[in-house]
Design an enzyme around this catalytic site. Structure first.
Site, PDB file in Angstrom:
ATOM      1  N   ARG A 175       0.841  -1.201   0.000  1.00  0.00           N
ATOM      2  CA  ARG A 175       0.000   0.000   0.000  1.00  0.00           C
ATOM      3  C   ARG A 175       0.877   1.252   0.000  1.00  0.00           C
ATOM      4  NH1 ARG A 175      -4.532  -0.149   4.473  1.00  0.00           N
ATOM      5  NH2 ARG A 175      -5.293   1.617   3.263  1.00  0.00           N
ATOM      6  N   CYS A 233      -1.344   5.739   9.173  1.00  0.00           N
ATOM      7  CA  CYS A 233      -1.677   4.456   8.540  1.00  0.00           C
ATOM      8  C   CYS A 233      -2.800   4.730   7.546  1.00  0.00           C
ATOM      9  CB  CYS A 233      -2.072   3.421   9.601  1.00  0.00           C
ATOM     10  SG  CYS A 233      -3.493   3.932  10.609  1.00  0.00           S
TER      11      CYS A 233
END
Length: 278
Positions: A175, A233
């Site tokens: 990611r 995050c």
């Protein structure tokens, strides 16, 4: 005092405590994108533990602030008092073992001024004592949230930390590099951020790595006592686990609570992809 407590230490604390000074136990089990953790709580939990819902009590509604923005403090405070949380009593939080949800609860309580919050290392899986399906009705606590106890970053501050200090991206490497993005509408990372997946903070059994191993990991990333450190995050939940791991080695880190879900919602903010330089 470490923010983490082992299952053996918790069992001893519960055995030695009286009814008025036993740790307040919060069950915050949660599955990202899954159903509420209440059914698994009701099927078995630590005796005396009260269930707290991450989506509705440890986060606000998704929207402009991201997928898991900080909760309204009145809502959070009411949830904590309902669970029996008082400023004078230790609070121990646990989840299913991943450490994300329990760290979110730990961070919120510390951010809002609670002086003594511990996370059960390894979560429920580490507990060897009895479980119960009995739902307790604790006496209401007196905890009143007062924000400011932990460093909190907004988008501009996170970008500044990436330029002048160390901004850690707690998501998976895939990611971070922008190879995949299963949740948010834009793939990539905040320019200047360093990839530091939370999976590397824990062992195969879900407990945190020994402090010396965590020190080596974070030192290799550039996080040490003199560095300005921030963490983000996807939506500010797993990043709290990274803040907790850093806390265990004596590094204070700011949490970008909106995280990538907030950052990428503004098309004017820059996006980087690919591996980090060097």
């Amino acid at each position: 005092m470490t923010a983490m407590i082992s299952a053996a230490e918790l069992a001893s604390a519960l055995a030695d405590a009286g009814p008025d000074d036993a740790p307040v136990l919060l069950d915050v089990r949660y599955a990202m994108g899954g159903p509420t953790g209440r059914p698994v709580y009701e099927s078995g939990h630590l005796p005396g533990a009260v269930y707290v819902d991450l989506d509705t009590e440890l986060a606000g509604p998704p929207g402009a602030g991201g997928r898991h923005p900080l909760p309204d403090l009145d809502v959070f405070g009411a949830a904590m008092r309902r669970a029996g949380v008082s400023a004078s009593r230790t609070v121990v939080v646990y989840d299913g073992g991943q450490g994300w949800a329990s760290a979110r609860a730990w961070w919120l309580l510390r951010y809002t001024g609670h002086p003594d919050v511990r996370v059960l290392d390894g979560g429920l899986a580490a507990w060897e004592g009895p479980l119960t399906s009995e739902v307790p009705e604790p006496s209401p606590g007196d905890f009143v949230p007062r924000p400011g106890g932990m460093p909190l970053l907004d988008a501009d501050e996170a970008a500044a930390v990436a330029r002048r200090g160390l901004l850690l991206d707690a998501r998976s490497g895939e990611r971070y590099r922008g190879e995949t993005e299963p949740i948010d509408p834009v793939a990539g990372h905040i320019p200047g951020a360093v990839s530091a997946p939370t999976t590397e903070n824990v062992t195969a059994t879900g407990g945190f790595r020994p402090v010396e191993e965590l020190k080596e990991r974070f030192a290799a990333l550039g996080a040490h006592g003199d560095a300005e450190v921030g963490v983000y995050c996807g939506s500010g939940v797993s990043a709290a686990q990274q803040v907790l791991a850093l806390d265990a080695v004596g590094v204070v880190a700011g949490l970008y609570a909106g995280s990538w879900s907030h950052w990428c919602a503004d098309p004017a903010r820059p996006v980087a992809t690919g591996p980090q330089p060097g």
